[in-house]
Each structure stands twice: as structure tokens, then as C-alpha cells.
Design a protein around this motif. Structure first.
Motif, mmCIF file in Angstrom:
data_model
loop_
_atom_site.group_PDB
_atom_site.id
_atom_site.type_symbol
_atom_site.label_atom_id
_atom_site.label_comp_id
_atom_site.label_asym_id
_atom_site.label_seq_id
_atom_site.Cartn_x
_atom_site.Cartn_y
_atom_site.Cartn_z
ATOM 1 N N UNK A 147 0.862 -1.254 -0.105
ATOM 2 C CA UNK A 147 -0.027 -0.012 0.164
ATOM 3 C C UNK A 147 0.727 1.353 0.096
ATOM 4 N N UNK A 148 0.393 2.229 -0.643
ATOM 5 C CA UNK A 148 1.158 3.756 -0.714
ATOM 6 C C UNK A 148 1.002 4.181 0.735
ATOM 7 N N UNK A 172 4.944 2.600 -6.587
ATOM 8 C CA UNK A 172 4.967 1.191 -6.902
ATOM 9 C C UNK A 172 5.347 0.497 -5.930
ATOM 10 N N UNK A 173 4.683 -0.862 -5.770
ATOM 11 C CA UNK A 173 4.905 -1.656 -4.446
ATOM 12 C C UNK A 173 5.601 -2.719 -4.909
ATOM 13 N N UNK A 174 6.752 -3.182 -4.199
ATOM 14 C CA UNK A 174 7.665 -4.003 -4.226
ATOM 15 C C UNK A 174 8.096 -4.660 -2.884
ATOM 16 N N UNK A 175 7.462 -5.793 -2.608
ATOM 17 C CA UNK A 175 7.848 -6.303 -1.249
ATOM 18 C C UNK A 175 8.503 -7.707 -1.350
ATOM 19 N N UNK A 176 9.067 -7.776 -2.438
ATOM 20 C CA UNK A 176 9.592 -9.146 -2.452
ATOM 21 C C UNK A 176 11.366 -8.854 -1.975
ATOM 22 N N UNK A 184 4.973 -5.296 -8.900
ATOM 23 C CA UNK A 184 3.822 -5.787 -9.562
ATOM 24 C C UNK A 184 2.759 -4.538 -9.323
ATOM 25 N N UNK A 185 2.764 -3.797 -8.355
ATOM 26 C CA UNK A 185 1.632 -2.907 -8.171
ATOM 27 C C UNK A 185 2.065 -1.369 -8.188
ATOM 28 N N UNK A 186 1.089 -0.751 -8.751
ATOM 29 C CA UNK A 186 1.191 0.759 -9.293
ATOM 30 C C UNK A 186 0.040 1.247 -8.743
ATOM 31 N N UNK A 187 0.135 2.528 -8.408
ATOM 32 C CA UNK A 187 -0.923 3.597 -8.123
ATOM 33 C C UNK A 187 -0.527 4.992 -8.471
ATOM 34 N N UNK A 188 -1.229 5.708 -8.907
ATOM 35 C CA UNK A 188 -0.894 7.245 -9.331
ATOM 36 C C UNK A 188 -1.540 8.018 -8.067
#
Length: 389
Positions: A147-148, A172-176, A184-188
Motif C-alpha cells: 500500500x502507498x 510502486x509496491x515491491x515487497x519481494x 507489480x503494483x502501481x498507483x497514481x
């Protein structure tokens, strides 16, 4: 070192420019290109260079350190220690400006940068892309989570400080765990969906997840040369099209153009780019989603093919289809010299192709990398032996 280039304040800690101050391209790369040109009976390739400083409009920078003393830069060679580079002369000034604003935002908000071994902290990377026309920045913060929300204070601080200098602000979400920068996750968060850039007179759109060139001045020259190498009329196909920085400029002259891309971010850029063309050009364009290796029948139908593959070079199936069913013209743009030499050898050894032109652009000055443009023409005696079965 060229006299107009001042000493870099971040060397030798920063490994980003091993050839800092040297003109042209790496000699080993130049020798390899001369050998390829010589095999084809061509003169040594010309090398096109650009401004020595301030040219890099795209950067991905690691964020590490502590909230009270954040570091924004690149990893030192062979380590995960950061070389903090606040005054990088290679970066466009807007990149340095955004990085400085981020350092202040981290100190102001107390948001913790990421630490690999304990896998804690919430801010991993910064990505910046700068539009040439207005100097505004498309900014991506890569968070260590799903989450942002943990980065909301930093986003707010950047919006306050940068204001109209922001073109777009994204999470951008990168928890790996690992070395991958983007997740893989994006939010403007705010601003425009995509960076809009004019490439040799054609508008190209880059969403934050799409690939874009970091040296736009020189790439514009390369794109124009690639377009000129294509004949007027006929059916054109562009594989590995990205956001269409080369192919969209062909629509004005082609009978039809198929643009193939796998990345959803590149596909979105293509959709925006096609929509921005005049109606008669839009009617000639077809967007083809999927892997380039699945487009063999399209290769067989095309009069001209453009390829701009990743550094590993052409997919084997694509290369073999170009040998079996050669179009009249192949325009090959490459950022991987070793793969270009390998693929060129296969094309030339087949007896179906001749190398008509070979030039180099110093898109990655001060490194061993080079961007090349190779133009192949089908030999008159070549005939198709490809069968989709």
C-alpha cells in the motif's frame, strides 16, 4: 579527460561512469563494430555523440541509510553500500533536484529507508524521468509493501516542494526480497498518466512502468535515422515496440504498421501514441499484444520489420523467421553489442541478407555500452522457405 568536463565529486565511490570524461565509445566496442562493418564491406561505423553533461533524463536510484541521514544513489561495485550522488553531473538537473527534495522529505517526515538484511523500512527506490520540453519530472517512489499509505507523508512533502515541477507522482509496491527494483503494483498519486515526449516530430507517451531512453537527444537522432532506412509504402511490422518511439513515426509513410509489445505499460503507451496521431495514420496502425516470438506469420507477411530487442537480442524464433521468410528490409536497433554481433552473423551466414548500413550512438557515454543501428536488405536471390506448420 576532455578539458570542459570538471572532475566528478563522487568518484571513485560511484561506479556509474568508468570511462568518465573519455570521448566516443569504448574501444573494444568500436573494434567489434569495425569488424562487423568490414565483413560487410562497409566503412567503419560513424559514432554520434551528444552533450558531455546533464543529458541523462532517466534514473533509478536506491534509497538507503537512516531517516535522519538518507542516501540516494547507486550501489558501489559488488556491494549493497550506497554511493550517495547529490551532485551528479551526468543527470539532468531536474533529477538531482528531485533526489534532493526526497532527501529533505525523508528527514522531515521520519520515513525509514529500506534495509536489505533486516528487510525493514518502507522506501526502497526512486525513479525519475524528465520531460525535455518543460523540465517537469515524472516521479515514482518504490515502497516496501502493498500500500502507498506508509509513504503518504513523503508524497505530500514532495508535492509541496516540487509543485508544478511535477509531471506525475506514482507509487510502486515491491515487497519481494532481492534485486528487482520495480514490483507489480502501481498507483497514481497525482499528475498525468504518462510522460509525453516528442521524438523526431512524433509524440510518444511513457507511463512510469514503460521503458524509455535515458539520453533522449541522441535517441531522437537514432530514431530519425531508423525511420529513414524504411522504404515508403508497404506493410511494416515493429517487434519489441515499447511505447513506439520508432514505429509511430513510420505511420505517415507506411501502407500499414503493426506494433507488437508484451509489456502492459508499453502497450498503454502505444494506445496513447496511436490515439494522438491524425485520423489517416490511426487507420493504418494495428496494436498487436503478446510475445514477439509468437509473431512469425506477421514477419512472413511484412515488407519491412523493425526490431529493438532487450540486451539479450532477438528471440531465437524471431531470428529464424527472419532467415526463413526475410522481408525486404530489416532495421535492427540494439543496446546489446554482443547479441547484435551474434544475430548479425546468423543473418549474414544464411546468405539471405546483406548489411547495408551500420552506425553507433553514444547513448551510454563513459560506459562500455553502445547503441547501434544496423540496416539489412534482403538479397535478390533470397526466397521464402517458411511454413507456419
Amino acid at each position: 579527460m576532455r578539458p570542459e568536463i570538471p572532475p566528478c565529486p563522487h568518484r571513485p565511490t560511484c561506479p556509474g561512469c568508468p570511462r568518465y570524461g573519455e570521448a566516443g565509445i569504448d574501444e573494444a566496442a568500436a573494434a567489434s563494430l569495425r569488424a562487423l562493418a568490414g565483413r560487410a564491406g562497409l566503412t567503419p561505423p560513424r559514432v554520434v555523440s551528444g552533450a558531455p553533461l546533464g543529458f541523462r533524463t532517466r534514473a533509478r536510484l536506491a534509497v538507503r541509510g537512516r531517516a535522519a541521514s538518507p542516501k540516494v544513489g547507486i550501489f558501489q561495485t559488488g556491494t549493497h553500500r550506497i554511493a550517495d550522488i547529490p551532485r551528479c553531473g551526468i543527470h539532468h538537473p531536474a533529477v538531482n533536484r528531485v533526489a534532493s527534495a526526497l532527501r529533505r522529505a525523508i528527514r522531515e517526515t521520519g520515513v525509514e529507508p529500506y534495509a536489505e538484511r533486516p528487510e525493514r523500512g518502507v522506501l526502497r527506490y526512486l525513479q525519475v524521468a524528465v520531460e525535455r520540453a518543460g523540465g517537469r519530472a515524472q516521479v515514482v517512489l518504490v515502497g516496501n509493501g502493498d500500500s502507498p499509505e506508509p509513504l503518504a507523508p513523503v508524497f505530500a512533502a514532495l508535492e509541496r516542494e516540487l509543485g508544478e515541477q511535477l509531471q506525475g507522482l506514482f507509487w510502486n509496491g515491491n515487497s519481494t526480497p532481492g534485486n528487482a527494483i520495480l514490483g507489480p503494483r502501481w498507483e497514481r498519486i497525482s499528475g498525468e498518466e504518462a510522460l509525453r515526449e516528442s521524438v523526431a516530430g512524433v509524440d510518444v507517451f511513457h507511463p512510469p512502468g514503460a521503458f524509455g531512453q535515458s539520453h533522449p537527444e541522441l535517441f531522437e537522432s537514432l530514431a530519425a535515422s531508423a525511420r529513414r532506412a524504411l522504404p515508403d509504402g508497404g506493410r511494416a511490422l515493429e517487434l519489441y515496440a515499447g511505447s513506439g518511439a520508432i514505429g509511430l513515426g513510420v505511420l505517415a509513410r507506411a501502407e500499414s504498421l503493426e506494433l507488437n509489445e508484451l509489456s502492459p505499460h508499453g502497450i498503454r503507451g502505444l494506445e496513447l501514441g496511436i490515439a494522438a496521431r491524425p485520423g489517416r495514420e490511426r487507420a493504418r496502425a494495428a496494436l498487436v499484444r503478446g510475445d514477439a516470438a509468437a509473431q512469425l506469420e506477421r514477419i512472413a507477411r511484412a515488407d519491412a520489420v523493425i526490431v529493438d530487442p532487450p540486451r539479450r537480442g532477438l528471440d531465437h524464433a524471431v531470428l529464424e523467421a527472419l532467415v526463413a521468410t526475410p522481408p525486404e528490409t530489416l532495421v535492427y536497433v540494439s543496446c546489446g553489442l554482443e547479441s547484435l554481433v551474434r544475430d548479425s552473423a546468423r543473418l549474414l551466414d544464411s546468405g539471405r541478407w546483406s548489411l547495408a548500413a551500420l552506425d553507433a550512438w553514444a547513448l551510454f557515454p563513459y560506459t562500455a555500452h553502445v547503441e547501434t543501428l544496423a540496416v539489412f536488405r534482403r538479397r535478390p536471390e533470397a526466397r521464402s522457405v517458411y511454413s507456419p506448420d
